[in-house]
Design a protein around this motif. Structure first.
Motif, PDB file in Angstrom:
ATOM      1  N   GLN A 236      11.295  -4.526  -3.119  1.00  0.00           N
ATOM      2  CA  GLN A 236      11.717  -5.717  -2.404  1.00  0.00           C
ATOM      3  C   GLN A 236      10.581  -6.715  -2.237  1.00  0.00           C
ATOM      4  O   GLN A 236      10.794  -7.925  -2.253  1.00  0.00           O
ATOM      5  N   ASN A 237       9.373  -6.200  -2.080  1.00  0.00           N
ATOM      6  CA  ASN A 237       8.251  -7.063  -1.728  1.00  0.00           C
ATOM      7  C   ASN A 237       7.224  -7.250  -2.829  1.00  0.00           C
ATOM      8  O   ASN A 237       6.218  -7.913  -2.622  1.00  0.00           O
ATOM      9  N   ILE A 238       7.474  -6.672  -3.999  1.00  0.00           N
ATOM     10  CA  ILE A 238       6.486  -6.782  -5.075  1.00  0.00           C
ATOM     11  C   ILE A 238       6.288  -8.232  -5.493  1.00  0.00           C
ATOM     12  O   ILE A 238       5.218  -8.634  -5.940  1.00  0.00           O
ATOM     13  N   GLY A 239       7.323  -9.060  -5.328  1.00  0.00           N
ATOM     14  CA  GLY A 239       7.213 -10.471  -5.694  1.00  0.00           C
ATOM     15  C   GLY A 239       6.290 -11.260  -4.782  1.00  0.00           C
ATOM     16  O   GLY A 239       5.909 -12.391  -5.099  1.00  0.00           O
ATOM     17  N   ALA A 406      15.855 -11.754   3.521  1.00  0.00           N
ATOM     18  CA  ALA A 406      14.976 -12.626   4.287  1.00  0.00           C
ATOM     19  C   ALA A 406      13.573 -12.066   4.264  1.00  0.00           C
ATOM     20  O   ALA A 406      13.318 -10.952   3.823  1.00  0.00           O
ATOM     21  N   TYR A 407      12.630 -12.838   4.806  1.00  0.00           N
ATOM     22  CA  TYR A 407      11.231 -12.409   4.803  1.00  0.00           C
ATOM     23  C   TYR A 407      11.109 -11.106   5.573  1.00  0.00           C
ATOM     24  O   TYR A 407      11.471 -11.014   6.726  1.00  0.00           O
ATOM     25  N   THR A 408      10.620 -10.079   4.912  1.00  0.00           N
ATOM     26  CA  THR A 408      10.516  -8.773   5.542  1.00  0.00           C
ATOM     27  C   THR A 408       9.141  -8.187   5.329  1.00  0.00           C
ATOM     28  O   THR A 408       8.409  -8.570   4.435  1.00  0.00           O
ATOM     29  N   GLY A 409       8.814  -7.213   6.152  1.00  0.00           N
ATOM     30  CA  GLY A 409       7.621  -6.420   5.923  1.00  0.00           C
ATOM     31  C   GLY A 409       7.941  -5.357   4.892  1.00  0.00           C
ATOM     32  O   GLY A 409       9.080  -5.165   4.497  1.00  0.00           O
ATOM     33  N   ASP A 410       6.939  -4.650   4.504  1.00  0.00           N
ATOM     34  CA  ASP A 410       7.125  -3.617   3.488  1.00  0.00           C
ATOM     35  C   ASP A 410       7.450  -2.306   4.173  1.00  0.00           C
ATOM     36  O   ASP A 410       6.582  -1.550   4.548  1.00  0.00           O
ATOM     37  N   GLU A 411       8.754  -2.067   4.372  1.00  0.00           N
ATOM     38  CA  GLU A 411       9.171  -0.946   5.203  1.00  0.00           C
ATOM     39  C   GLU A 411       8.737   0.412   4.691  1.00  0.00           C
ATOM     40  O   GLU A 411       8.731   1.381   5.426  1.00  0.00           O
ATOM     41  N   ASN A 412       8.401   0.523   3.415  1.00  0.00           N
ATOM     42  CA  ASN A 412       8.222   1.850   2.841  1.00  0.00           C
ATOM     43  C   ASN A 412       6.813   2.153   2.390  1.00  0.00           C
ATOM     44  O   ASN A 412       6.588   3.159   1.741  1.00  0.00           O
TER      45      ASN A 412
END
Length: 451
Positions: A236-239, A406-412
Motif C-alpha cells: 500500500q505504501n511502497i509508492g 487515504a494517506y495511511t501509515g505503514d500498518e505492517n
C-alpha cells in the motif's frame, strides 16, 4: 382597409416585444442558475502549512517503517540435503574470519556412499564388457548364418548396441557421482568466505525453506565494516518511497538520537508474504512486503543487528532551526512580477490573496523560503483556475489507517521479520498489539508483520 393594416402592424409590434421579453427572462434565469451553482457548489480545498511542510510530525502524523542495521555485504551457504551434518562449529552472533570452519559433514556416511558407488561402477563395467562380447558373437554368427536368418541377427545386434550405449551413459553418470562424493569428502569441512558475524543458522535436521523469502541458506554471515539499514514497506505504501529519497534513521530507545541516510534501493522483486497480520485478525489488503535499503554517510553509534525506525526526511528535525518556512514552490503564485502571493483561507471559510516575502530558493528540492506572510497554522490552496477572491473553502482531510486509499501509515512494517526477538518491540504477554505501539508511532501503523 386602412384600419385593418394599422391593426396588423400593431399586433406585430406586440408579438415582437413579447418574444424579446421571453428571451430576456430565459437568459436571466440561466445566468442566475449559473451564478448559484458557482457560489453554492464550487469548493476550493485547503491544507494547513504544517502538514504541507512536514512540520506536523509532532502530532504523530508520519510514516515510520521498521528497520534493522546490517552489513553492506552478506554471504551465505546452503547445506547439501543428500548428506548428514556431523557438527556445526559456530553459533549465532559469533564473529568469524575468512577461512574459518563453519560446519562438518559426516564423512563416514560419505565414505560408505563412495564404496557403494565404486561397486556399482565395477558392475556396470562388467555388464558393458558382457554386452560387447555378446555383440561380437552375434556379428560372427551372422556372417556364417543362412541369408534368411541374417535379418534376425541384425535386429538382435541393434538391440544389444542400444543396451551398450545405455551402459556407457550409466557408467559416465556413476563416475560423475563418484567425483562429487570424493570432492565432498575432501571438502567435508565448510569454511567462511568472508570475515563477519554469524547472523543465522537454520535447523540442520529439518533444513526447511523460509517460504516468506524463499531463503534456503543454512548459515548466513554479515560482513563486518560499513553498515546500512534494511527496512520493509508494504504494497500500500511502497509508492510513497523513491530511490534517492532522504530518510531519518531514529533510535527506538532514544527518540532524539538520529542518523541521516538515503534510500539506495527498493527491492520490488523479492516479495515477502505478510502472514503475521493475519494472527492479529487484520484485513487491510496489505499481504505483501518489500525490502528497501538505506545507505549512511556515517554509521557511528549504530550496532550490527540494532532495530531502528525509518521515516522520510521532511525537515521535521530542522523545524525551528532555520529561518522562515520552506514551502513547495508550486503553492506560491509568481505570475505578477515582484508580487508573489498565496491563496489563504480567511478564517471564515473564504479564499483570499495574501502577499508573501520570498527568501532563498532550493532548486533541487523545488522549495521556497517564505520569510513573512505565512504561518504554519494557515490553510492554503493550490493555485488553479478555481481559486478566486471569496471562493468557498473546505479543509482537506488526511486520514490515517483508512482502508479507502487515504494517506495511511505503514500498518505492517514496524516489526519486520528481522525484528523478532527484540524485547523493545514485542507486546507484553496476553496484551494486544496496539498496547505497545506508543503515541509517536500510532499513525505509522506498528502492527507486526511476518516473522
Amino acid at each position: 382597409m386602412n384600419n385593418i393594416g394599422f391593426s396588423g402592424k400593431k399586433a406585430g409590434i406586440i408579438i415582437a416585444v413579447t418574444v424579446c421579453v421571453v428571451i430576456g427572462v430565459f437568459f436571466l434565469i440561466r445566468y442566475l442558475n449559473d451564478t448559484s451553482y458557482t457560489e453554492d457548489t464550487q469548493v476550493v480545498y485547503v491544507t494547513d502549512v504544517a502538514t504541507l511542510t512536514g512540520q506536523s510530525i509532532s502530532d504523530g502524523v508520519v510514516n515510520r517503517y521498521g528497520g534493522i542495521v546490517e552489513s553492506q555485504e552478506t554471504w551465505s551457504c546452503t547445506a547439501n540435503s543428500d548428506y548428514t551434518i556431523q557438527a556445526v562449529l559456530v553459533e549465532v552472533g559469533q564473529e568469524v574470519t575468512e577461512g574459518q570452519a563453519l560446519f562438518v559433514y559426516d564423512v563416514n556416511n560419505l565414505e560408505n556412499t563412495l564404496e557403494q558407488q565404486k561397486i556399482d561402477l565395477e558392475r556396470l563395467n562388467a555388464e558393458l564388457e558382457s554386452l560387447k562380447d555378446t555383440i561380437a558373437a552375434l556379428e560372427k554368427e551372422s556372417k556364417s548364418a543362412d541369408k534368411s536368418l541374417r535379418a534376425n541377427y541384425t535386429i538382435q545386434i541393434k538391440q544389444q548396441e542400444l543396451e551398450r550405449k545405455q551402459k556407457e551413459y550409466d557408467i559416465q553418470s556413476k563416475q560423475k557421482e563418484i567425483e562429487v562424493t570424493e570432492k565432498n569428502i575432501a571438502n567435508s569441512t565448510v569454511t567462511s568466505q568472508i570475515s563477519g558475524v554469524v547472523q543465522s543458522i537454520r535447523d540442520s535436521e529439518t533444513q526447511a525453506t523460509d517460504y516468506n523469502s524463499g531463503d534456503t541458506s543454512f548459515i548466513k554471515i554479515i560482513k563486518t565494516g560499513e553498515l546500512r539499514v534494511k527496512g520493509t514497506v508494504n504494497e500500500q505504501n511502497i509508492g510513497m518511497l523513491t530511490e534517492g529519497m532522504p530518510v531519518i534513521v531514529r533510535s527506538r530507545v532514544d527518540n532524539s538520537q538520529i542518523w541521516r541516510g538515503t534510500i539506495s534501493k527498493i527491492d520490488r522483486e523479492n516479495q515477502q508474504k505478510n502472514t503475521y497480520a493475519d494472527m492479529y485478525g487484520t484485513d487491510n489488503g496489505s499481504g505483501t512486503n518489500y525490502p528497501f535499503y538505506v545507505d549512511l554517510p556515517t554509521s557511528e553509534g549504530l550496532m550490527m543487528g540494532q532495530h531502528v525506525y525509518l521515516e522520510p526526511d521532511l525537515g521535521q528535525e530542522d523545524a525551528g532551526t532555520t529561518e522562515g518556512i520552506w514551502l513547495d514552490e508550486w503553492y506560491v503564485d509568481e505570475s505578477v512580477e515582484n508580487a508573489p502571493f498565496v491563496w489563504v483561507d480567511d478564517g471564515e471559510g473564504k479564499l483570499v490573496k495574501r502577499d508573501v516575502i520570498i527568501g532563498e530558493r532550493d532548486t533541487e528540492m523545488g522549495t521556497l523560503q517564505i520569510l513573512s506572510g505565512l504561518e504554519l497554522t494557515d490553510l492554503i490552496a493550490f493555485p488553479d483556475e478555481n481559486c478566486a477572491e471569496g471562493a468557498k473553502t473546505e479543509k482537506a482531510e488526511y486520514t490515517t489507517g483508512g482502508a479507502d486509499g487515504a494517506y495511511t501509515g505503514d500498518e505492517n512494517n514496524a516489526l519486520s521479520e528481522d525484528n523478532v526477538g527484540d524485547g523493545n518491540n514485542a507486546p507484553a504477554e496476553g496484551s494486544p498489539a496496539e498496547d505497545y505501539m506508543g503515541p509517536e508511532v500510532m499513525d505509522a501503523g506498528m502492527a507486526p508483520d511476518a516473522a
